[in-house]
Design an enzyme around this catalytic site. Structure first.
Site, PDB file in Angstrom:
ATOM      1  CG  LEU A 209      -2.049  -0.660   1.565  1.00  0.00           C
ATOM      2  CD1 LEU A 209      -2.547  -0.272   2.950  1.00  0.00           C
ATOM      3  CD2 LEU A 209      -3.095  -0.333   0.515  1.00  0.00           C
ATOM      4  CG  HIS A 210       2.797   3.194  -2.927  1.00  0.00           C
ATOM      5  ND1 HIS A 210       2.452   2.067  -3.614  1.00  0.00           N
ATOM      6  CD2 HIS A 210       3.041   4.141  -3.863  1.00  0.00           C
ATOM      7  CE1 HIS A 210       2.501   2.310  -4.910  1.00  0.00           C
ATOM      8  NE2 HIS A 210       2.842   3.558  -5.088  1.00  0.00           N
ATOM      9  NE  ARG A 211      -1.541   3.454  -7.068  1.00  0.00           N
ATOM     10  CZ  ARG A 211      -0.527   3.779  -7.848  1.00  0.00           C
ATOM     11  NH1 ARG A 211      -0.104   5.027  -7.900  1.00  0.00           N
ATOM     12  NH2 ARG A 211       0.072   2.888  -8.597  1.00  0.00           N
TER      13      ARG A 211
END
Ligand code: UD1
Length: 391
Positions: A209-211
């Site tokens: 997850l990084h957005r």
């Protein structure tokens, strides 16, 4: 002939590596690798150079982190004198990160020829910084190399001259296929206690997850972590955590969703961001991947690993129509149900999208030589590849 390639962030490195390898077959071509410094630490940058056998970048602009406008502008300011000094015949940019757009804009203002590798992808969601970067880079590029047919259609709809568009396949898959054997020698499965007494790999999932749209808002991030936490009660889920996500989880006080380790064979287990080979190995053996990354949607398609994409849209539709990817959105119940379905079902065999065969970088180099320096191509051996489709 002189080429400058500009990279900056983690997903750029596996895209440039196979191209550099191809260019090295032509000693008459001078190649200069520029690192913008958008990613700078060992986990997001240096370890990828090591794993992929990339040469040290000749030039590092050391831009570091900052707001989008600041980072883009700073890369442009620092790159301009480099491009003026080197005066390359081609400037290559890959993917859709801020470094991609900054380099394309700088080159365009100097009237240099721009090569965009991974052109044409569209989510039609301009709240994603990457969508803005892609669209603007494609308008500026002279050679647009596309990974899937839908990308060609997108560019045609936007009025891009078809003579500039080439469907060549996927350079990231070139890297994956050439590194898969080395990745199989990684010790990551042992390190995480995933090899049972019978020497078999225990079932597990992975999460990335990084957005900003997923990690910056409390309700969204909490919903995702709650649903993955529930999935992880049946199947341990390993979460190599991106630095920005780690920071958000800490500041939003959401650490309570994490298990101490995967030793109990359940729980959501946070681990450090992994290098390319370790992550490839971990992904290759996973029962399920949950992600908001674009690249992982493509890599799981090739590896045949079921992928649930935690987004409302994807710019990579071939991973759904032909691969193992499913868009599940952000509703926690929806994510949980989709994961339970995957764990019940037999693994769906993936079909490889057209031209995702490990030869994309060869095709790109051949096309560029045909257009820019055909005499070099005539002299060369061993660049015979399956036909290229022009847009
Ligand atoms: C960038 C790309 C994204 C890509 C992702 C892969 C853009 C707009 N986004 O997002 O498309 O999928 O890289 O990771 O270009 N940081 C570190 N170490 C580093 C670099 C960054 O700790 O080496 C931290 C900093 O706190 C920084 C934050 O991560 O502010 C975000 O980094 P940034 O490069 O701005 O964006 P990413 O989220 O990594």
């Amino acid at each position: 002939m002189k080429i400058v390639s500009v990279v900056g962030a983690r997903p750029n490195f596996m895209k440039i590596a196979p191209l550099l390898k191809e260019w090295r077959q032509f000693p008459a071509i001078e190649h200069i690798l520029v690192h913008s410094g958008q990613h700078y630490d060992d986990q997001l940058s240096t370890s990828f150079f090591r794993d992929l056998g990339l040469p040290d970048p000749g030039i590092n602009l050391q831009v570091g982190s900052g707001s989008h406008a600041w980072q883009t502008a700073e890369i442009m300011k620092r790159l301009e004198p480099v491009l003026i000094e080197t005066c390359p015949d081609l400037v290559t940019v890959v993917g859709d990160v801020n470094s991609t757009l900054a380099a394309a804009l700088t080159a365009a203002k100097l009237n240099l020829k721009i090569v965009h590798v991974e052109a044409g992808l569209r989510s039609y969601d301009t709240s994603m910084p990457e969508e803005i970067n892609r669209k603007l880079t494609d308008v500026l590029a002279d050679f647009l190399f596309v990974t899937e047919q839908e990308g060609v259609e997108n560019l045609r709809r936007e009025g891009i001259d078809p003579a500039r568009i080439f469907l060549v396949g996927n350079v990231m898959i070139d890297s994956l296929l050439s590194c898969r054997a080395a990745a199989a020698r990684s010790t990551i499965l042992c390190d995480l206690g995933l090899i049972g007494g019978d020497a078999r790999v225990r079932p597990y999932g992975i999460l990335t997850l990084h957005r900003p749209s997923n990690v910056d808002r409390l309700t969204t991030l909490k919903g995702i972590l709650a649903s993955v936490h529930a999935i992880a009660q049946d199947l341990p889920v390993f979460f190599p955590i991106h630095p920005r996500t780690r920071e958000r989880i800490r500041s939003l006080g959401l650490e309570n969703y994490f298990a101490a380790s995967g030793a109990t064979r359940r729980g959501l287990v946070v681990i450090q961001p992994l290098g390319y080979l370790d992550f490839l190995c971990l992904m290759d053996h996973a029962r399920l991947a949950l992600t908001d990354s674009g690249g992982i949607q493509e890599e799981t398609t090739v590896l045949g690993v079921p992928c649930l994409t935690l987004r409302e849209n994807t710019e990579r539709p071939a991973t759904i129509s032909e691969g193992t990817n499913r868009l599940v959105g952000l509703d926690p119940d929806g994510i949980l149900k989709a994961a339970q379905q995957v764990l019940r079902d037999e693994r769906r065999p993936a079909r490889l999208p057209k031209l995702w065969d490990g030869q994309a970088s060869k095709r790109i180099v051949r096309i560029l030589l045909e257009h820019v320096q055909p005499d070099l191509l005539l002299k060369s051996k061993g660049v015979s590849v399956t036909p290229v489709c022009s847009g």
